[in-house]
Every structure is written in structure tokens, then in C-alpha cells.
Design a protein around this motif. Structure first.
Motif, short mmCIF file in Angstrom:
data_model
loop_
_atom_site.label_atom_id
_atom_site.label_comp_id
_atom_site.label_asym_id
_atom_site.label_seq_id
_atom_site.Cartn_x
_atom_site.Cartn_y
_atom_site.Cartn_z
N ARG A 173 0.85 -1.19 0.00
CA ARG A 173 0.00 0.00 0.00
C ARG A 173 0.89 1.24 0.00
O ARG A 173 2.00 1.23 0.54
CB ARG A 173 -0.94 0.00 1.20
N GLU A 174 0.39 2.30 -0.60
CA GLU A 174 1.18 3.51 -0.76
C GLU A 174 0.97 4.51 0.37
O GLU A 174 1.65 5.53 0.42
CB GLU A 174 0.84 4.18 -2.10
N GLY A 175 0.05 4.21 1.29
CA GLY A 175 -0.19 5.08 2.43
C GLY A 175 -0.94 4.33 3.51
O GLY A 175 -1.55 3.28 3.25
N LYS A 176 -0.92 4.88 4.73
CA LYS A 176 -1.51 4.18 5.87
C LYS A 176 -2.99 3.90 5.69
O LYS A 176 -3.50 2.88 6.13
CB LYS A 176 -1.29 5.01 7.14
N ASP A 177 -3.70 4.84 5.04
CA ASP A 177 -5.15 4.69 4.87
C ASP A 177 -5.53 4.20 3.48
O ASP A 177 -6.71 4.28 3.10
CB ASP A 177 -5.83 6.04 5.16
N MET A 178 -4.57 3.70 2.73
CA MET A 178 -4.84 3.20 1.39
C MET A 178 -4.87 1.67 1.40
O MET A 178 -4.16 1.05 2.18
CB MET A 178 -3.78 3.71 0.40
N PRO A 179 -5.70 1.07 0.56
CA PRO A 179 -5.79 -0.39 0.54
C PRO A 179 -4.57 -1.03 -0.12
O PRO A 179 -3.87 -0.42 -0.94
CB PRO A 179 -7.05 -0.66 -0.29
N VAL A 180 -4.33 -2.28 0.24
CA VAL A 180 -3.26 -3.06 -0.37
C VAL A 180 -3.63 -3.40 -1.81
O VAL A 180 -4.78 -3.72 -2.12
CB VAL A 180 -3.03 -4.36 0.43
N HIS A 181 -2.66 -3.32 -2.70
CA HIS A 181 -2.86 -3.77 -4.07
C HIS A 181 -1.74 -4.72 -4.45
O HIS A 181 -0.62 -4.61 -3.95
CB HIS A 181 -2.90 -2.58 -5.05
N PRO A 182 -2.01 -5.69 -5.32
CA PRO A 182 -0.97 -6.63 -5.72
C PRO A 182 0.03 -5.96 -6.64
O PRO A 182 -0.30 -5.06 -7.40
CB PRO A 182 -1.74 -7.73 -6.45
N ASP A 183 1.27 -6.41 -6.56
CA ASP A 183 2.32 -5.88 -7.42
C ASP A 183 3.34 -6.98 -7.68
O ASP A 183 3.28 -8.05 -7.06
CB ASP A 183 2.98 -4.66 -6.77
N THR A 184 4.27 -6.71 -8.58
CA THR A 184 5.29 -7.70 -8.91
C THR A 184 6.70 -7.21 -8.62
O THR A 184 7.66 -7.95 -8.83
CB THR A 184 5.23 -8.08 -10.41
N GLN A 185 6.84 -5.98 -8.12
CA GLN A 185 8.16 -5.45 -7.84
C GLN A 185 8.09 -4.33 -6.82
O GLN A 185 7.02 -3.78 -6.55
CB GLN A 185 8.83 -4.96 -9.12
N GLU A 186 9.25 -3.98 -6.27
CA GLU A 186 9.32 -2.92 -5.27
C GLU A 186 10.75 -2.40 -5.16
O GLU A 186 11.71 -3.16 -5.35
CB GLU A 186 8.85 -3.46 -3.90
N VAL A 187 10.88 -1.12 -4.86
CA VAL A 187 12.15 -0.51 -4.51
C VAL A 187 12.00 0.10 -3.13
O VAL A 187 11.10 0.91 -2.90
CB VAL A 187 12.58 0.56 -5.53
N LEU A 188 12.86 -0.30 -2.20
CA LEU A 188 12.82 0.17 -0.82
C LEU A 188 14.12 0.90 -0.51
O LEU A 188 15.20 0.31 -0.57
CB LEU A 188 12.63 -1.01 0.15
N MET A 189 14.01 2.19 -0.17
CA MET A 189 15.19 2.96 0.19
C MET A 189 15.42 2.89 1.69
O MET A 189 14.54 2.52 2.47
CB MET A 189 15.03 4.42 -0.26
N ALA A 190 16.63 3.29 2.11
CA ALA A 190 17.05 3.11 3.51
C ALA A 190 16.17 3.84 4.50
O ALA A 190 16.02 3.42 5.66
CB ALA A 190 18.50 3.56 3.67
#
Length: 427
Positions: free
Chosen positions: A123-140
Motif C-alpha cells: 500500500r502507498e499510504g496508511k489509509d490506502m488499501p493493499v494492491h498486488p504488485d510484482t516489484q518494489e524498490v525500498l530505500m534506507a
């Protein structure tokens, strides 16, 4: 862990058999030879694209026929260039058996039974629903403790076959957890989210399919990894209360998701240890029949004074660790009530390649990486090292895992099977 959304998102092209859609045979034969004296069950086989004769590049699916049966298989695009690189299948072999498969081609794709799957939701925010995805970039600086909410369904991706499931804490902790499965089917897509699409820990209770059974704590779980440098244990990532990662950039991708193989990749860029930066690459691959998965790790930036550590969490373990040579591997085996609150019996193991093994140590009881056996491996820059985390739960399809001797035999027999190389000849 199948989501209906992945039917359009999956990167792998899944291949299927259709008697009506098959074109004329190309005359190609694929001979698979088990030269060993042992029986092989659901042996994984990869046939490279360049080994095959590809006459028509457009919308063609290879079909493998053995006698009158179609062998479930799939093609995988391993490098993400939009073109498949390998034909993947599993097959059973008697001792010294050869199988001659007929290779045909089809333009349609009726389905094989789905026996592996991946789920990744965010999810892109605390109050936003989860959506399926196939990739992610996580910064420190995007750690959940700093964000104030958990971004990922089940803390990160989950993958499974018909026997067992696993999950990876993509939120910076990079631990490996276990889902005990009581049923062979793929688990529901809403594990880890509630009816409103919000992240929810709803998988530490028992369902018909099973549950999360494995406590991880500050260990790196079953098959995580770390680096030993000058007698200091350096964790890949952080623990729960940290707000900044020691990895500058983590890139995750579902490489393939198909009926007989699912493959995930992680790239850890600028892993900071004592003023040095390391890069690490990890892939997790699962196929049917095995109570485990294959994990492959490579490192770059090594100075020559580092040792790779593979983790085997020993939380709740009160029995001696078994270390047994088998085939080309060394097997690290535990068997006890290793589950939450010591409620059920669970066997866990790591099958390690013998040619890079150099002993083991035990992690401290406090600090960034705890409660684990740490298996030491020789490692060189860009050297790929593959090992196999295994989990056998007493409530799984094989109830014999309740017995310690049975689990030990399962692990050592599997190591012998994994040691066998199938000869592939295309005629």
C-alpha cells in the motif's frame, strides 16, 4: 499464494498442453538421463533455450510428451528482456532411468494444475488499501518504523508450493519465515489483509489451510544470510525498532510465477559494513514436491576477509543440532517444538554445499542477529552459492514429520537427490 490479479501481472509465460492445438512435431527429442543409483522424486530440470530448435518465435509454447502423457512445464524469462530463457519441469526417475520426451509446439495455453505461487501486496499510504504488485524498490529511510505503518502484506512477499509456504520480511529485516500448510492447494489471496484491504496480522491463527508457525524474533529466520568480518557478525538489514536501514537500496521482483516454478529476486545495493559497501543478489526458487526451496546468494565488494553466514533460527530448540554429510551437501537439522509457544513439532534444516562449508558458530542472545546457528561459507566476489532451507511440520500432509528420525532421513535423502545431475540431450 495465488492472486487473481497475477494472471495479468505474472512475468513468466506459462506453457500448457493442448492435444487440439499442437502443430506437427519438429522431430526434436529430449533425452533426460538419471545416471545415479537412486530414485528421484519430482526432480527439477532446466533446459536452456539455446539447447532447443526454435523455428517460430511468435506465440509458440513448447509441449513435452512422455509416452502418452504431457509433462507439466513452463518457460521462464530470467533476465527480464521479454524473451524466455529456460524451459523448466519436474520429473520422477527410477535408478539409471532415461526418459525420452517428444518436443512439440502450440499456440494455445490450456492450464496445468497450479502447484507453486507468489503473493506480493503493498500500500502507498496508511489509509490506502493493499494492491498486488510484482516489484518494489525500498530505500534506507522508508522503514516501517519511520513510516508509522506496515507497507507490505505479510511484511513482504510469500511463496509456496503444494507442501509448504515461506515469507520474506522485505521491510528491512530480511528474515525468512515459514507458513505451515495442511492442504496442498494454494492459500487464499487475502492472507495478511482484512476485508477493507488493510494490512492485518491474521495469519497467526489456525485456518483450514494452516498458519504462520515459525517464531523469528531477531534471528534472520530459516535461510537468511549475514556477513562475518573480523569476528563481527553483520546483519543484512535491521531489526524491528530501527528507523534507518544499513542497505541503501533494496530492489525486489517476481521473476516468474507458474504451475511448476516460482522465482523471486532481491538486489541489495550498498550494504554498509564498517565503512565498506557491499552489493548482494539473492534469488528464491520453489517447485512442487519439496518441503523447502532453493536460495541462491552472490556478493560483490568483498575484500577477502569476509565469511558468508547462512542462518538457521534455533528459537525454541532444546534438542541437539545434527550436522550430517549427505551427497554433495552438509545437512544442518533441528527437530523439536520449534513453533510458537512450543505448540507443535517442526523440523527445520539447511542443506549446504559441502565444497564451500567451513564450520558454524552460534549467534549471541542479544544484538542485531540472535538465536541462530550461523553456518560459515567461503565466498568470492560474484560467486553464486545455492542452499536449501527445509521445514517439515507435524500437521502437514506428511504426518511422519512428528518423528525426529523420519525428518532426518527425509533431509539426508533429499540432499542425495539434489546431488544428482540430470543429463539433458536434445536430438
Amino acid at each position: 499464494m495465488k492472486s487473481k490479479f497475477y494472471l495479468s501481472l505474472a512475468i513468466t509465460t506459462v506453457i500448457f498442453a493442448s492435444s487440439n492445438a499442437q502443430q506437427k512435431a519438429t522431430g526434436n527429442k529430449i533425452v533426460l538421463k538419471n545416471s545415479s543409483k537412486i530414485e528421484l522424486s519430482q526432480k527439477a530440470i532446466s533446459i536452456k533455450r539455446n539447447q532447443l530448435s526454435i523455428k517460430d518465435e511468435a506465440s509458440q509454447y513448447p509441449i513435452l510428451i512422455y509416452k502418452k502423457d504431457t509433462i507439466p512445464a513452463q518457460v521462464n524469462d530470467l533476465d527480464g528482456d521479454g524473451k524466455w530463457d529456460e524451459l523448466f519441469l519436474v520429473a520422477d526417475f527410477s535408478p539409471n532411468e532415461s526418459k525420452t520426451l517428444e518436443l512439440k509446439w502450440s499456440k494455445t495455453d490450456p492450464k496445468f494444475p497450479v502447484k507453486t505461487s507468489v503473493r506480493f501486496g503493498k500500500r502507498e499510504g496508511k489509509d490506502m488499501p493493499v494492491h498486488p504488485d510484482t516489484q518494489e524498490v525500498l530505500m534506507a529511510n522508508q522503514i516501517h518504523k519511520k513510516l508509522g505503518y506496515q507497507k507490505y502484506q505479510t511484511d513482504g512477499p510469500t511463496w509456496e508450493n503444494d507442501k509448504v509456504g515461506f515469507r520474506h520480511y522485505l521491510d528491512g529485516r530480511n528474515s525468512k519465515d515459514v507458513f505451515g500448510k495442511k492442504l496442498p492447494g494454494i492459500t487464499p489471496e487475502d492472507v495478511g489483509i482484512n476485508s477493507k484491504g488493510a494490512v492485518e496480522d491474521n495469519y497467526h491463527v489456525m485456518y483450514d489451510w494452516g498458519r504462520d508457525i515459525f517464531p523469528v524474533g531477531n534471528s534472520a529466520g530459516l535461510g537468511g544470510f549475514a556477513l562475518l568480518k573480523e569476528d563481527k557478525i553483520n546483519r543484512l538489514g535491521i531489526i524491528t525498532n530501527d528507523t534507518v536501514n544499513n542497505i541503501e537500496k533494496t530492489t525486489f521482483k517476481i521473476v516468474s510465477e507458474g504451475p511448476v516454478n516460482s522465482l523471486l529476486s532481491y538486489n541489495y545495493q550498498n550494504w554498509k559494513i564498517d565503512g565498506n559497501n557491499y552489493d548482494a543478489q539473492e534469488t528464491s526458487s520453489i517447485w512442487p514436491g519439496m518441503y523447502g526451496y532453493k536460495n541462491t546468494v552472490s556478493l560483490n565488494g568483498l575484500k577477502g576477509n569476509e565469511t558468508l553466514l547462512i542462518t538457521l533460527s534455533n528459537l525454541n530448540n532444546k534438542n541437539p543440532l545434527q550436522v550430517i554429510d549427505s551427497g554433495d551437501f552438509v545437512c544442518f537439522i533441528q527437530h523439536d517444538k520449534l513453533t510458537y509457544d512450543r505448540q507443535w513439532i517442526l523440523g527445520t534444516a539447511i542443506i549446504i554445499p559441502k565444497d564451500v562449508y567451513k564450520g558454524y558458530i552460534e549467534a549471541p542472545k542479544s544484538g542485531q542477529l540472535t538465536d541462530s546457528y550461523l553456518i560459515k561459507l567461503n565466498v568470492k566476489n560474484n560467486q553464486q552459492i545455492s542452499y536449501y532451507p527445509i521445514a517439515g511440520w507435524e500437521l502437514s500432509a506428511d504426518k511422519n514429520f512428528k518423528d525426529s528420525a523420519y525428518f532426518t532421513s527425509y533431509v539426508t535423502d533429499l540432499a542425495k537427490q539434489l546431488s544428482v545431475k540430470i543429463k539433458v540431450e536434445v536430438k
